[in-house]
Design a protein around this motif. Sequence first.
Motif, PDB file in Angstrom:
ATOM      1  N   UNK A  80       1.247  -1.439  -0.030  1.00 50.25           N
ATOM      2  CA  UNK A  80       0.254   0.046   0.068  1.00 50.25           C
ATOM      3  C   UNK A  80       0.641   1.163  -0.076  1.00 50.25           C
ATOM      4  N   UNK A  81       2.320   1.518   0.951  1.00 51.39           N
ATOM      5  CA  UNK A  81       2.738   2.352   1.123  1.00 51.39           C
ATOM      6  C   UNK A  81       3.715   2.333  -0.326  1.00 51.39           C
ATOM      7  N   UNK A  82       4.196   1.665  -0.704  1.00 58.79           N
ATOM      8  CA  UNK A  82       5.125   1.193  -2.318  1.00 58.79           C
ATOM      9  C   UNK A  82       4.375   1.896  -3.155  1.00 58.79           C
ATOM     10  N   UNK A  83       2.808   1.586  -3.782  1.00 57.09           N
ATOM     11  CA  UNK A  83       2.473   1.205  -4.463  1.00 57.09           C
ATOM     12  C   UNK A  83       2.211   0.711  -5.301  1.00 57.09           C
ATOM     13  N   UNK A  84       1.449  -0.687  -5.150  1.00 58.12           N
ATOM     14  CA  UNK A  84       1.957  -1.326  -6.350  1.00 58.12           C
ATOM     15  C   UNK A  84       0.360  -2.706  -4.668  1.00 58.12           C
ATOM     16  N   UNK A  85      -0.012  -3.533  -6.059  1.00 56.49           N
ATOM     17  CA  UNK A  85      -1.168  -4.402  -5.280  1.00 56.49           C
ATOM     18  C   UNK A  85      -0.722  -6.213  -5.492  1.00 56.49           C
ATOM     19  N   UNK A  86      -0.936  -6.661  -4.466  1.00 53.36           N
ATOM     20  CA  UNK A  86      -0.237  -7.658  -4.271  1.00 53.36           C
ATOM     21  C   UNK A  86      -1.223  -9.162  -4.855  1.00 53.36           C
ATOM     22  N   UNK A  87      -0.467  -9.271  -5.703  1.00 56.34           N
ATOM     23  CA  UNK A  87      -0.959 -11.053  -6.196  1.00 56.34           C
ATOM     24  C   UNK A  87       0.004 -12.318  -6.354  1.00 56.34           C
ATOM     25  N   UNK A  88      -1.083 -12.347  -4.939  1.00 57.17           N
ATOM     26  CA  UNK A  88      -0.541 -13.307  -4.201  1.00 57.17           C
ATOM     27  C   UNK A  88      -0.597 -15.006  -4.466  1.00 57.17           C
ATOM     28  N   UNK A  89       0.631 -16.174  -4.636  1.00 60.09           N
ATOM     29  CA  UNK A  89       0.577 -16.687  -5.264  1.00 60.09           C
ATOM     30  C   UNK A  89       1.206 -18.056  -3.659  1.00 60.09           C
ATOM     31  N   UNK A  90       0.320 -19.335  -3.868  1.00 55.60           N
ATOM     32  CA  UNK A  90       0.901 -20.315  -2.417  1.00 55.60           C
ATOM     33  C   UNK A  90       2.331 -21.183  -2.948  1.00 55.60           C
TER      34      UNK A  90
END
Length: 273
Positions: A82-92
């Motif tokens: 949120x602070x760095x300016x990107x969205x997390x596309x999470x993979x496990x």
Amino acid sequence: MLNKKLSAIAHQAIGHTPLASAVLAAVLAAGLGSAGIAAAQEQDKPSVNVATDPSFVPFEMLDSETNEMVGFDMDIINEVADRAGFEVNLTTMKFSGIIPAVQTGSQEIAIAGTTITDKRARVVDFSDPYYDSGLRLMVREGNDDIQTLEDLEGKAVATKIGSTSYDYLQENLGDSAEITPYPGTSDMYMALLGRNVDATFYDAPNVAYFAQTQGEGRAKVVGPLYEGQQYGIVFHKGSRWLKPANEALAAMKEDGTYDEIYRKWFGKAPSAE
């Protein structure tokens, strides 16, 4: 609602005149323009591939009710993003596959309680450390014969594939003990409770968490903390997100956000330990 508020402000200030109408139009355009820019900026946030290991509690684990990943690491990476300016596309994925995935670029970032080591730093980049850890030994409740690593000679000990705990056992015990690496933490803990091994050796916070939850009354942590370690967020070599992430981590520690997240999962701030 916004339009009505702006209209009231303009009419109150100037009255019902042609000038008021002109001012109102300009104010509305500015207000809607700002909102539009903010929305566009939110939509323009790049989606970045982030990998994690779903079995490292309480750092990352699956919430069975929401079917979402939760944990200390998840709160950290979401705040950093949120602070760095990107969205997390999470993979496990399994922990053993995380460094190779980031190294090859299929994943840009990973967060999975990953210890910063010189060997790993040759193929990936690490953020500044965000968690201080170490390695701990756990045995079944009632076992007073094993207190230190030296007591494992001739015994069977479980650890996790690809972990620094496995490397440490190999370096310090070698062939004097039967070292069995398991793909997941739950596998090695079940091996201990099922009497397939005499002890487990792994990252201190995870071992302690298991002993206090599923293992309560059945397993206990023994011995000292071995090999002080630090966790870092993993980045593909040369990643554009490394510097913004470090800046975000520093700001989180400065404004108290890091301590809030830490207390949520570990009960007290690191400064109080």
